[in-house]
Design a protein around this motif. Sequence first.
Motif, PDB file in Angstrom:
ATOM      1  N   GLY A 120      16.802  16.926  13.190  1.00  0.00           N
ATOM      2  CA  GLY A 120      16.560  16.715  14.608  1.00  0.00           C
ATOM      3  C   GLY A 120      16.351  18.019  15.353  1.00  0.00           C
ATOM      4  O   GLY A 120      15.501  18.117  16.255  1.00  0.00           O
ATOM      5  N   THR A 121      17.110  19.034  14.975  1.00  0.00           N
ATOM      6  CA  THR A 121      16.962  20.348  15.597  1.00  0.00           C
ATOM      7  C   THR A 121      15.612  20.968  15.243  1.00  0.00           C
ATOM      8  O   THR A 121      14.936  21.550  16.101  1.00  0.00           O
ATOM      9  CB  THR A 121      18.109  21.269  15.151  1.00  0.00           C
ATOM     10  N   ALA A 122      15.201  20.814  13.980  1.00  0.00           N
ATOM     11  CA  ALA A 122      13.899  21.343  13.559  1.00  0.00           C
ATOM     12  C   ALA A 122      12.764  20.633  14.288  1.00  0.00           C
ATOM     13  O   ALA A 122      11.785  21.273  14.711  1.00  0.00           O
ATOM     14  CB  ALA A 122      13.749  21.186  12.046  1.00  0.00           C
ATOM     15  N   LEU A 123      12.885  19.323  14.463  1.00  0.00           N
ATOM     16  CA  LEU A 123      11.854  18.573  15.180  1.00  0.00           C
ATOM     17  C   LEU A 123      11.807  18.986  16.654  1.00  0.00           C
ATOM     18  O   LEU A 123      10.728  19.046  17.252  1.00  0.00           O
ATOM     19  CB  LEU A 123      12.123  17.072  15.048  1.00  0.00           C
ATOM     20  N   THR A 124      12.963  19.269  17.220  1.00  0.00           N
ATOM     21  CA  THR A 124      13.007  19.743  18.609  1.00  0.00           C
ATOM     22  C   THR A 124      12.293  21.077  18.735  1.00  0.00           C
ATOM     23  O   THR A 124      11.515  21.297  19.679  1.00  0.00           O
ATOM     24  CB  THR A 124      14.461  19.881  19.079  1.00  0.00           C
ATOM     25  N   PHE A 125      12.552  21.966  17.811  1.00  0.00           N
ATOM     26  CA  PHE A 125      11.888  23.277  17.814  1.00  0.00           C
ATOM     27  C   PHE A 125      10.372  23.104  17.712  1.00  0.00           C
ATOM     28  O   PHE A 125       9.607  23.725  18.460  1.00  0.00           O
ATOM     29  CB  PHE A 125      12.412  24.113  16.641  1.00  0.00           C
ATOM     30  N   ALA A 126       9.942  22.216  16.813  1.00  0.00           N
ATOM     31  CA  ALA A 126       8.508  21.986  16.630  1.00  0.00           C
ATOM     32  C   ALA A 126       7.885  21.396  17.894  1.00  0.00           C
ATOM     33  O   ALA A 126       6.769  21.765  18.280  1.00  0.00           O
ATOM     34  CB  ALA A 126       8.286  21.053  15.439  1.00  0.00           C
ATOM     35  N   LYS A 127       8.601  20.472  18.546  1.00  0.00           N
ATOM     36  CA  LYS A 127       8.076  19.869  19.771  1.00  0.00           C
ATOM     37  C   LYS A 127       7.878  20.920  20.852  1.00  0.00           C
ATOM     38  O   LYS A 127       6.886  20.886  21.599  1.00  0.00           O
ATOM     39  CB  LYS A 127       9.022  18.788  20.277  1.00  0.00           C
ATOM     40  N   GLU A 128       8.800  21.883  20.936  1.00  0.00           N
ATOM     41  CA  GLU A 128       8.673  22.917  21.953  1.00  0.00           C
ATOM     42  C   GLU A 128       7.500  23.847  21.653  1.00  0.00           C
ATOM     43  O   GLU A 128       6.870  24.372  22.577  1.00  0.00           O
ATOM     44  CB  GLU A 128       9.980  23.692  22.076  1.00  0.00           C
ATOM     45  N   GLN A 164      12.067   7.995  27.847  1.00  0.00           N
ATOM     46  CA  GLN A 164      12.515   7.718  26.486  1.00  0.00           C
ATOM     47  C   GLN A 164      13.971   7.237  26.505  1.00  0.00           C
ATOM     48  O   GLN A 164      14.888   8.046  26.513  1.00  0.00           O
ATOM     49  CB  GLN A 164      12.359   8.978  25.635  1.00  0.00           C
ATOM     50  N   TYR A 165      14.139   5.942  26.508  1.00  0.00           N
ATOM     51  CA  TYR A 165      15.456   5.326  26.726  1.00  0.00           C
ATOM     52  C   TYR A 165      16.270   5.137  25.454  1.00  0.00           C
ATOM     53  O   TYR A 165      17.439   4.743  25.516  1.00  0.00           O
ATOM     54  CB  TYR A 165      15.263   3.966  27.417  1.00  0.00           C
ATOM     55  N   ARG A 166      15.664   5.405  24.302  1.00  0.00           N
ATOM     56  CA  ARG A 166      16.382   5.282  23.033  1.00  0.00           C
ATOM     57  C   ARG A 166      16.406   6.632  22.340  1.00  0.00           C
ATOM     58  O   ARG A 166      15.430   7.384  22.378  1.00  0.00           O
ATOM     59  CB  ARG A 166      15.716   4.270  22.103  1.00  0.00           C
ATOM     60  N   ILE A 167      17.519   6.949  21.712  1.00  0.00           N
ATOM     61  CA  ILE A 167      17.584   8.133  20.866  1.00  0.00           C
ATOM     62  C   ILE A 167      17.830   7.703  19.427  1.00  0.00           C
ATOM     63  O   ILE A 167      18.440   6.656  19.169  1.00  0.00           O
ATOM     64  CB  ILE A 167      18.680   9.129  21.312  1.00  0.00           C
ATOM     65  N   ALA A 168      17.321   8.490  18.524  1.00  0.00           N
ATOM     66  CA  ALA A 168      17.648   8.317  17.114  1.00  0.00           C
ATOM     67  C   ALA A 168      18.983   9.023  16.908  1.00  0.00           C
ATOM     68  O   ALA A 168      19.025  10.249  16.795  1.00  0.00           O
ATOM     69  CB  ALA A 168      16.558   8.902  16.234  1.00  0.00           C
ATOM     70  N   GLU A 169      20.057   8.267  16.892  1.00  0.00           N
ATOM     71  CA  GLU A 169      21.390   8.875  16.934  1.00  0.00           C
ATOM     72  C   GLU A 169      21.633   9.898  15.830  1.00  0.00           C
ATOM     73  O   GLU A 169      22.132  10.992  16.115  1.00  0.00           O
ATOM     74  CB  GLU A 169      22.464   7.783  16.897  1.00  0.00           C
ATOM     75  N   PRO A 170      21.319   9.630  14.563  1.00  0.00           N
ATOM     76  CA  PRO A 170      21.614  10.642  13.533  1.00  0.00           C
ATOM     77  C   PRO A 170      20.901  11.971  13.774  1.00  0.00           C
ATOM     78  O   PRO A 170      21.423  13.033  13.452  1.00  0.00           O
ATOM     79  CB  PRO A 170      21.124   9.978  12.240  1.00  0.00           C
ATOM     80  N   LEU A 171      19.690  11.896  14.379  1.00  0.00           N
ATOM     81  CA  LEU A 171      18.926  13.111  14.655  1.00  0.00           C
ATOM     82  C   LEU A 171      19.309  13.747  15.985  1.00  0.00           C
ATOM     83  O   LEU A 171      19.081  14.934  16.203  1.00  0.00           O
ATOM     84  CB  LEU A 171      17.429  12.794  14.671  1.00  0.00           C
TER      85      LEU A 171
END
Length: 328
Positions: free
Chosen positions: A279-287, A149-156
Amino acid sequence: MPPASDSPAMTPAEHFSPASATIAVVTYNRSGLLTRLLESIARMDPKPGHVVIVDNASTDDTADVVEAHRDLVGTEIVYRRLDTNTGGSGGFSEGTRIAYELGSEWIWLMDDDVEVLPDGLAKMGKWAPRFKSIQGRRYDYDGSEFYWQYRIAEPLGIPIPFAPSGFDASGYKEMNSGCFEGMFIHRDIVQQIGLPDPRFFIYWDDQTYGWLASRLTTSVIVDEFVLRRTREIKQWDMGIRHMNASSDAYRYYIMRNRAYIKHYYRTLGVYNPILFGLGTALTFAKELVRLLFVERKVRGTSNLFRGLRDGGRISRDALWRPMTPLEA
């Protein structure tokens, strides 16, 4: 976009000297994997000027393996054994420091669970006249093309999981992230942004370092296969990409280290509390998805909550400062 070259008559060979590059490897209790990596470096043509091996206080025969390969690798090995395990972040920080102090123009960072393809350095050097932060491609353990994944969504502050995987005729795509499994970075960029931040210990450190680099230069991933992963990891095949199994330690640091990203964002004036919180909430959900569908268990969520708790303390630290630029 930087110009392709200073003169149409110039060729990559006139700009890039393999001896100016240093491979910096971080290893910890995986001497078998390190052996494979060193053997692959011995087969390289051309070879780098130095190989730096940072040993995160291994308790196996890592030191013996390094000594056994000094005369076989075909280039100078600099071995540094740390007193304690500083994680990948601390190891790459130390490896970058050593390579920088050796005078290396280019620093090629990699874990011990890859091997370098014989023409890997030549392929990376081909792009060195144009760019100063470069990521090559990797084959996965089974020989398939590894999607990174070479791109990040910067605001998130999170990766974009389905950024286009194909390349056009240019042979490269701009990126705003980084991966220490193959980051090829010029000393000028290291000098300006400083060493990788060892405080991360593991996770988000390379993404953040690559993001910092992309703010100073055009960072790219190039359509060149230069590495092959040598360690099989349990995965969930999602088509264009895979989701790897994790560990309790990773789950903790994934959430805790969001606080360090937040500090960098605040310092550089890009922090939006609502979007970053999303972004933090999405990270938690992904885990949680990783636990359920890759590892097929529910235990482990406590480490996510511990990471959030400790990250909150870090984010409130008024004395926190980013890594400082290096002396030229």
